[in-house]
Design an enzyme around this catalytic site. Structure first.
Site, short mmCIF file in Angstrom:
data_model
loop_
_atom_site.label_atom_id
_atom_site.label_comp_id
_atom_site.label_asym_id
_atom_site.label_seq_id
_atom_site.Cartn_x
_atom_site.Cartn_y
_atom_site.Cartn_z
N GLY A 31 36.39 36.06 42.16
CA GLY A 31 35.56 35.27 41.27
C GLY A 31 35.04 36.11 40.11
O GLY A 31 34.91 35.63 39.01
N THR A 35 36.61 40.65 49.23
CA THR A 35 36.24 42.06 49.32
C THR A 35 36.29 42.61 50.73
O THR A 35 36.28 43.82 50.92
CB THR A 35 34.81 42.23 48.78
N ARG A 77 26.35 54.75 52.45
CA ARG A 77 27.37 54.95 53.47
C ARG A 77 28.45 53.87 53.37
O ARG A 77 28.15 52.69 53.17
CB ARG A 77 26.73 54.89 54.85
N ILE A 78 29.68 54.29 53.52
CA ILE A 78 30.80 53.36 53.49
C ILE A 78 30.96 52.71 54.86
O ILE A 78 30.94 53.39 55.90
CB ILE A 78 32.09 54.12 53.10
N VAL A 131 29.63 48.21 47.23
CA VAL A 131 30.72 48.76 46.44
C VAL A 131 31.34 47.65 45.61
O VAL A 131 31.38 46.51 46.07
CB VAL A 131 31.85 49.31 47.35
N GLY A 132 31.86 47.96 44.45
CA GLY A 132 32.60 46.94 43.68
C GLY A 132 32.42 47.18 42.21
O GLY A 132 33.19 47.91 41.58
N GLU A 133 31.36 46.56 41.68
CA GLU A 133 31.16 46.58 40.24
C GLU A 133 31.08 47.99 39.65
O GLU A 133 31.53 48.25 38.55
CB GLU A 133 29.89 45.78 39.91
MO1 MOS Z 1 29.53 39.67 40.34
S1 MOS Z 1 29.49 39.51 38.29
O1 MOS Z 1 27.86 39.49 40.64
O2 MOS Z 1 30.37 38.45 41.03
#
Ligand code: MOS
Length: 751
Positions: A241, A470, A634-635, A709-711
């Site tokens: 998304g 994710t 921590r992962i 994790v991600g952005e």
């Molecule tokens: Mo992210 S822009 O909070 O899906």
């Protein structure tokens, strides 16, 4: 990269952090996973929107008579015959919608592509044909479509302020004063937005592409004007998304109204083309950065004045100042913002909203400052490392940016860098090396969950969150395995449905940190009840023992410190009690209500290093190598976390070199509103990507120390690219994406 492990069991507590393959992977690769558009029901009708062909004005007349007589047409909805819809309470974070204006509320047109009618037919083909036969006469007004926002002279909002920034800048011996521009970018998740709406009596079920089913339900209840208990939202799988699916868009209400009128299930799937006009985008941002520094590289002043465009319907502030107040130490700082209205659809969050364009500007300015000072850019950042969050005065919960810089420097081989422009070569190509730091907030909101220890030996965890792609299903299964020792093939993760206990939104990289306390404490509470049953149920080998002397491992109840084989399977206890299952409830308290977290500055950090290859003879620029070092606590799942950063880096290459939505200046139609014309980074654009996690637990976030994790994997890529491009070519690109024309013109100027 570590290979994935298909852990069926046996890892016990070591499962936290392991590179576990997605438990839903086989469902996805065999096509068994049901995405929203895969939901089919008897008598399903298909809806196709009609879109405005002007950018500004009003509908004078709308002729549906031809369409209505076409084969298979069931209904044509428009402003003139639409059901009453309501707005949601503005700025109510519990029920947020993307556009304040419900669809067909009036006859006004605010952007090209705006939905002006909806045709519902027996088949998609019939509805599509009839939608083309709807004719609309418009009264056209001049549209505001100019990309540049720079002539804005109106009021500005103060976002953050300390000291006297302008005075300090005037007195600073070294100054940077530059403008940075990031263009409109469009979310292109692989899965299109869809709604399948179905009514029974006065209750509606919405199969949705939603990053937040709980919010979607509350918002849709308000929009439809029905009680929240009459709305159920289901999102079983998402093909991502990137922020575009956080909050409902008009098509959801259109599908709901059409289904109610027809008393039939209705499916409305957006086309890829509609994805460019009707479901958000990252707005264009123009930022002026003024930095003052001493000659030895200590920042004395930092001013950021940013503008972003918004629509005429909604005020969407991109929030470019997100990371500015705390990333570096600087006594004098001010951030201001303002919005400029354009005849586009309403912008929306897009991966790392605010921080990503903000950091492109700030990290570019820092690189320019390093060059002006003749100080290594890593060294410049080390010299300005703050001791606390100077924006809020709070202590950092856990900040390891310095170690990110040092580890990244090592891994990238930065010591071999020669600073002079164009001085590094390999195989006849010029190399450019650049770096940038990045940050993103760490968030933990409220959530609830239940865990059920079932009489059939299964463990069921339930929460109304969703897996945006994710790895939420897998992380939940890992925690259940850690808590009970039950193997994956006996663990059920039930999410993506508002009939479950209220769960986390999948946004802001916070779903994991937000869900963990709820699911962990639910498992602990279920186990406590299990132990009580074990010591109090006739027939149990542990009758009348002290429940605190019992533990649950490998799915068995046994005495502390003894092998699990000495005990009995947990389901035996459940069955002895003649129960179907033992349920424990769990809850996450938001950080801002938590005495241990509310006074801390909670953020993740990263550093990104980029190598570009530049061949001036053929004007070819490639990103050849990216090294990312990430401090995200921590992962929980090394494989899923690594995937997140890899994907974000590829997206960052797109942001740096390719992505940009361009609107035709008379009509407001996106010129490149298709996958063929809108350039995104593909596998062929992806270089060698190295990902390192520092893995310091941040225990202010949750018992596991996970932040999210991600952005963050996107945030430093574009400024590291433009820094590398400068190092290779001597050209500073301050407007994204970097185009070959920028570099060619420079070559020509030099010649
Ligand atoms: Mo992210 S822009 O909070 O899906």
């Amino acid at each position: 990269m570590a290979n994935g492990m298909d852990a069926a069991g046996g890892l016990g507590k070591n499962i936290i952090g392991a590179p576990i393959s997605r438990i839903d992977g086989p469902l996805k690769t065999t096509g068994t996973a049901r995405y929203t558009a895969d939901f089919h029901f008897a008598y399903l009708a298909h809806a196709v929107p009609v879109q405005s062909t002007i950018a500004s004005g009003r509908i004078k007349s709308l002729n549906t008579s031809v369409a209505e007589k076409m084969p298979g047409v069931l209904l044509v909805l428009h402003h003139g015959n639409m059901d009453k819809l309501y707005r949601v309470v503005p700025n109510d974070s519990a029920a947020t919608t993307s556009e304040a204006r419900p669809p067909f509320e009036d006859e006004k047109i605010y952007h090209w592509g705006q939905f002006v009618a909806l045709v519902v037919g027996e088949t998609l083909e019939q509805a599509t044909a009839a939608a083309r036969a709807v004719t609309v006469e418009y009264e056209t007004k001049p549209a505001s479509l100019k990309p540049s926002l720079s002539d804005y002279t109106g009021k500005r909002k103060s976002v953050s302020k300390r000291g006297d920034v302008d005075k300090a800048f005037l007195g600073a011996p070294v100054k940077i004063d530059q403008n940075y521009i990031t263009p409109v970018e469009t979310h292109n998740p692989i899965e299109m937005h869809s709604t399948v709406a179905m009514w029974e009596d006065n209750k509606v079920t919405l199969y949705e592409t939603s990053q937040g089913v709980w919010n979607h339900r509350l918002a849709m209840a308000q929009i439809l004007g029905i009680p929240r208990e009459n709305v159920q939202v289901v999102t079983k799988f998402l093909g991502s998304g990137f922020g575009g699916k956080l909050f409902p868009w008009p098509h959801s209400a259109l599908a709901a109204v059409a289904a109610r009128r027809l008393d039939r299930p209705v499916k409305l799937s957006l086309s890829r083309k509609m994805m460019f006009t009707n479901v958000g985008h990252r707005p264009r941002c123009e930022q002026r950065f003024k930095i003052g520094a001493t000659t030895d590289g200590k920042l004395v002043s930092l001013r950021q004045d940013y503008l972003n465009h918004t629509s005429f319907i909604d005020d969407i502030d991109e929030g470019c100042g997100e990371a500015t107040p705390y990333l570096y130490s600087v006594p004098n700082l001010e951030i201001t913002s303002a919005l400029v209205q354009r005849n586009t659809g309403t912008p929306s969050p897009m991966r790392g909203p605010g921080a990503v364009p903000g950091l492109f500007a700030m990290e570019s300015a820092m690189d320019e400052l390093a060059i002006a000072l003749k100080i290594d850019p890593i060294e410049l950042r080390l010299r300005n490392e703050p001791l606390k969050d100077e924006g809020t005065g709070q202590e950092f919960s856990s900040r390891h940016l310095k170690e990110c810089l040092e580890v990244g420097k090592q891994k990238f081989g930065w010591d071999k860098r020669t600073a002079a422009v164009g001085s590094m070569k390999r195989d006849g190509k010029i190399l450019g090396w650049g770096m940038a730091a990045a940050s993103w907030g760490a968030y933990r909101f409220g959530a609830t969950a239940t865990v059920e220890l079932c009489a059939d030996g299964r463990v069921c965890v339930r929460s109304a969150t969703q897996d945006v792609g994710t790895g939420t299903y897998t992380v939940f299964a890992q925690v259940m395995h850690e808590k009970t020792g039950v193997p994956f093939d006996r663990i059920d993760v039930i999410i993506g449905d508002t009939s479950l206990p209220e769960g986390s939104m999948s946004g802001g990289s916070w779903a994991t940190a937000t869900s963990l306390p709820a699911i962990s404490s639910a498992a602990t509470n279920a186990t406590k009840t299990l132990m009580q049953m074990a010591v109090s149920t006739t027939g149990s080998p542990f009758l009348d023992q002290d429940p605190s002397k019992l533990e649950l491992s490998e799915g068995r109840v046994h005495l502390n410190g003894q092998a699990s084989s000495t005990g009995i399977p947990f389901e035996e206890v459940v069955k002895l009690g003649r129960l179907k299952g033992i349920i424990g409830e769990g809850k996450t308290i938001p950080t801002f209500e938590d005495p241990k977290a509310k006074d801390l500055s909670l953020h993740s950090y990263a550093v990104q290093f980029v190598e570009v290859e530049w061949e001036p003879e053929i004007a070819r620029l490639r990103v050849s190598r990216v090294v990312t070092v990430v401090d995200v606590g921590r992962i929980i799942n090394l494989k899923a976390a690594t995937n997140q950063i890899l994907g974000a880096v590829v997206m960052g290459i797109g942001m740096g070199l390719l992505e940009q939505t361009t609107y035709e200046q008379r009509t407001g139609q996106p010129i490149n509103g298709s996958m063929a014309d809108y350039l995104m980074a593909t596998c062929a654009d992806s270089p060698k990507i190295d990902v390192t996690f520092l893995n310091y637990p941040d225990l202010a976030m949750n018992e596991y120390g996970a932040r999210g994790v991600g952005e963050i994997g996107l945030a430093g890529v574009a400024p590291a690219i433009t820094a590398a491009v400068y190092h290779a070519t001597g050209i500073r690109v301050r407007e994204l994406p970097v185009r070959i024309e920028d570099l060619l013109q420079a070559e020509l100027r030099e010649a």
